[in-house]
Motif scaffolding. Structure first.
Motif, PDB file in Angstrom:
ATOM      1  N   HIS A   8      19.553   0.286  97.030  1.00 45.33           N
ATOM      2  CA  HIS A   8      18.681   0.571  98.163  1.00 45.33           C
ATOM      3  C   HIS A   8      17.914  -0.694  98.556  1.00 45.33           C
ATOM      4  CE1 HIS A   8      19.589   4.782  97.746  1.00 45.33           C
ATOM      5  NE2 HIS A   8      19.102   4.820  96.520  1.00 45.33           N
ATOM      6  N   LYS A   9      17.359  -0.682  99.745  1.00 47.32           N
ATOM      7  CA  LYS A   9      16.528  -1.786 100.211  1.00 47.32           C
ATOM      8  C   LYS A   9      15.064  -1.444  99.953  1.00 47.32           C
ATOM      9  CE  LYS A   9      19.738  -3.118 103.900  1.00 47.32           C
ATOM     10  NZ  LYS A   9      19.907  -3.313 105.368  1.00 47.32           N
ATOM     11  N   VAL A  10      14.292  -2.453  99.575  1.00 43.36           N
ATOM     12  CA  VAL A  10      12.891  -2.232  99.232  1.00 43.36           C
ATOM     13  C   VAL A  10      12.013  -3.216  99.990  1.00 43.36           C
ATOM     14  CG1 VAL A  10      11.165  -2.255  97.388  1.00 43.36           C
ATOM     15  CG2 VAL A  10      13.452  -1.346  96.937  1.00 43.36           C
ATOM     16  N   CYS A  11      10.930  -2.685 100.540  1.00 47.93           N
ATOM     17  CA  CYS A  11       9.911  -3.511 101.186  1.00 47.93           C
ATOM     18  C   CYS A  11       8.599  -3.289 100.442  1.00 47.93           C
ATOM     19  CB  CYS A  11       9.764  -3.135 102.657  1.00 47.93           C
ATOM     20  SG  CYS A  11       8.511  -4.107 103.534  1.00 47.93           S
ATOM     21  N   ILE A  12       8.052  -4.337  99.871  1.00 47.88           N
ATOM     22  CA  ILE A  12       6.798  -4.248  99.129  1.00 47.88           C
ATOM     23  C   ILE A  12       5.640  -4.491 100.085  1.00 47.88           C
ATOM     24  CG2 ILE A  12       5.395  -5.333  97.343  1.00 47.88           C
ATOM     25  CD1 ILE A  12       7.928  -5.926  95.820  1.00 47.88           C
ATOM     26  N   LEU A  13       4.766  -3.506 100.201  1.00 43.26           N
ATOM     27  CA  LEU A  13       3.575  -3.633 101.032  1.00 43.26           C
ATOM     28  C   LEU A  13       2.435  -4.100 100.132  1.00 43.26           C
ATOM     29  CD1 LEU A  13       3.869  -0.258 103.013  1.00 43.26           C
ATOM     30  CD2 LEU A  13       4.952  -2.460 103.507  1.00 43.26           C
ATOM     31  N   THR A  14       1.999  -5.331 100.318  1.00 46.82           N
ATOM     32  CA  THR A  14       1.046  -5.920  99.386  1.00 46.82           C
ATOM     33  C   THR A  14      -0.094  -6.614 100.116  1.00 46.82           C
ATOM     34  OG1 THR A  14       0.828  -7.468  97.525  1.00 46.82           O
ATOM     35  CG2 THR A  14       2.379  -8.061  99.269  1.00 46.82           C
ATOM     36  N   ARG A  15      -1.208  -6.751  99.420  1.00 52.20           N
ATOM     37  CA  ARG A  15      -2.327  -7.529  99.939  1.00 52.20           C
ATOM     38  C   ARG A  15      -2.312  -8.948  99.392  1.00 52.20           C
ATOM     39  NH1 ARG A  15      -7.007  -3.415  98.319  1.00 52.20           N
ATOM     40  NH2 ARG A  15      -5.554  -3.198  96.579  1.00 52.20           N
ATOM     41  N   SER A  16      -1.416  -9.216  98.435  1.00 50.92           N
ATOM     42  CA  SER A  16      -1.304 -10.548  97.846  1.00 50.92           C
ATOM     43  C   SER A  16       0.169 -10.899  97.697  1.00 50.92           C
ATOM     44  CB  SER A  16      -2.000 -10.597  96.477  1.00 50.92           C
ATOM     45  OG  SER A  16      -1.783 -11.844  95.850  1.00 50.92           O
ATOM     46  N   ALA A  17       0.680 -11.646  98.662  1.00 44.64           N
ATOM     47  CA  ALA A  17       2.092 -12.025  98.622  1.00 44.64           C
ATOM     48  C   ALA A  17       2.392 -12.911  97.421  1.00 44.64           C
ATOM     49  CB  ALA A  17       2.476 -12.739  99.913  1.00 44.64           C
ATOM     50  N   SER A  18       1.428 -13.743  97.025  1.00 47.02           N
ATOM     51  CA  SER A  18       1.658 -14.637  95.891  1.00 47.02           C
ATOM     52  C   SER A  18       1.806 -13.847  94.592  1.00 47.02           C
ATOM     53  CB  SER A  18       0.505 -15.640  95.773  1.00 47.02           C
ATOM     54  OG  SER A  18      -0.740 -14.966  95.605  1.00 47.02           O
ATOM     55  N   LYS A  19       0.995 -12.808  94.419  1.00 45.99           N
ATOM     56  CA  LYS A  19       1.116 -11.981  93.214  1.00 45.99           C
ATOM     57  C   LYS A  19       2.447 -11.243  93.203  1.00 45.99           C
ATOM     58  CE  LYS A  19      -0.994  -8.163  90.664  1.00 45.99           C
ATOM     59  NZ  LYS A  19      -2.115  -7.175  90.608  1.00 45.99           N
ATOM     60  N   ALA A  20       2.816 -10.676  94.349  1.00 47.42           N
ATOM     61  CA  ALA A  20       4.087  -9.953  94.426  1.00 47.42           C
ATOM     62  C   ALA A  20       5.258 -10.889  94.160  1.00 47.42           C
ATOM     63  CB  ALA A  20       4.227  -9.296  95.795  1.00 47.42           C
ATOM     64  N   ALA A  21       5.178 -12.114  94.677  1.00 43.58           N
ATOM     65  CA  ALA A  21       6.264 -13.077  94.476  1.00 43.58           C
ATOM     66  C   ALA A  21       6.367 -13.504  93.017  1.00 43.58           C
ATOM     67  CB  ALA A  21       6.052 -14.295  95.370  1.00 43.58           C
ATOM     68  N   SER A  22       5.237 -13.524  92.308  1.00 45.89           N
ATOM     69  CA  SER A  22       5.281 -13.887  90.889  1.00 45.89           C
ATOM     70  C   SER A  22       5.867 -12.764  90.044  1.00 45.89           C
ATOM     71  CB  SER A  22       3.871 -14.239  90.394  1.00 45.89           C
ATOM     72  OG  SER A  22       3.023 -13.095  90.410  1.00 45.89           O
TER      73      SER A  22
END
Length: 262
Positions: free
Chosen positions: A58-72
């Motif tokens: 499946h495809k996933v889209c992460i809705l985040t307030r901190s892109a740097s944290k999500a990328a880590s």
């Protein structure tokens, strides 16, 4: 001349091939890939949910307030194709999603000062309100997500040493019950005419790589632990993930058996 030997070579099927093999060996029909937007994806449940969805093609889209944290947490080299959306891009992701899963919320396992208690509540209510707004404004039924799965907690019922609770039980009168009531009331503002709303009241989730169990184990290693209830109140992380996959798919066998498919 023979072929050169490759004793260490392992031929692993691709993710989609594995998924098709699982479906072929089970009674479940092959479901088309979904696009799922998730808040709270970097949390204990969210991380595993993202991994499961991607492994199921499946495809996933992460809705985040901190892109740097999500990328880590989800490096591009390990999670190619994963979309990480900051707040300004949430609306576009929601509009293009099949389902939205709302897991956002500040952890409650901390010292509760008045300020922290307010933040625990607002971190849940504010994100839920924003997601509901984007779902309701996502055009017509053809472009709007068909399912909104919003987490809540068994704290809704309060606590008791003598009573058992089910979905028909009233809410409690303590702080966590208040948080859950406002959390759920906000989620219920979604347009339910063409969006199926699922409220999952989750208990203490156990998994070997984090969550409550990670905080409990050190105490038991120091012989400071003790019985936690009857031992029948556990909730494994794998069961939570399975519940999510069932809840947003009305064609799942569980729904067909209960007559909920549509």
């Amino acid at each position: 001349m023979g072929f050169p030997s490759t004793p260490n070579l392992k031929l692993e099927p691709r993710p989609r091939t594995r998924r098709l093999l699982r479906c072929a060996l089970s009674s479940e029909p092959v479901q088309p890939p979904m696009t799922v937007s998730i808040t709270g994806a970097t949390g204990f449940i969210g991380r595993r949910l993202v991994h499961k969805l991607l492994s199921d093609d499946h495809k996933v889209c992460i809705l985040t307030r901190s892109a740097s944290k999500a990328a880590s947490v989800f490096p591009a080299s390990t999670y190619p194709g994963l979309t990480i959306a900051q707040q300004g891009d949430w609306e576009a992701c929601v509009r293009g999603s099949t389902a939205v899963v709302n897991l956002a919320g500040m952890p409650i396992s901390t010292r509760w000062s008045p300020e922290i208690k307010q933040e625990i509540k607002q971190s849940r209510v504010n994100v839920t309100s924003k997601v509901v707004k984007y779902i309701n404004h996502a055009g017509n039924a053809d472009t709007r997500p068909s399912v909104f799965v919003s987490a809540t907690a068994i704290g809704y019922y309060g606590t008791s040493e003598i009573h058992s609770f089910d979905e028909s039980s009233p809410s409690g009168n303590d702080y966590l019950a208040e948080v859950c009531r406002e959390w759920e009331a906000t989620a219920c503002q979604v347009n339910q005419e063409d969006v199926r709303l699922v409220l999952l009241r989750i208990g203490v989730v156990l998994g070997k790589d984090g969550g409550a169990l990670a905080k409990m184990i050190p105490l038991f290693m120091m012989f400071a632990g003790g019985p936690l209830g009857t031992g029948r109140q556990w909730l494994l992380l794998s069961l939570v993930l399975q519940t999510y996959s069932i809840r947003w798919d009305p064609s799942h066998s569980v729904f067909r058996q209960m007559g909920f498919d549509r």
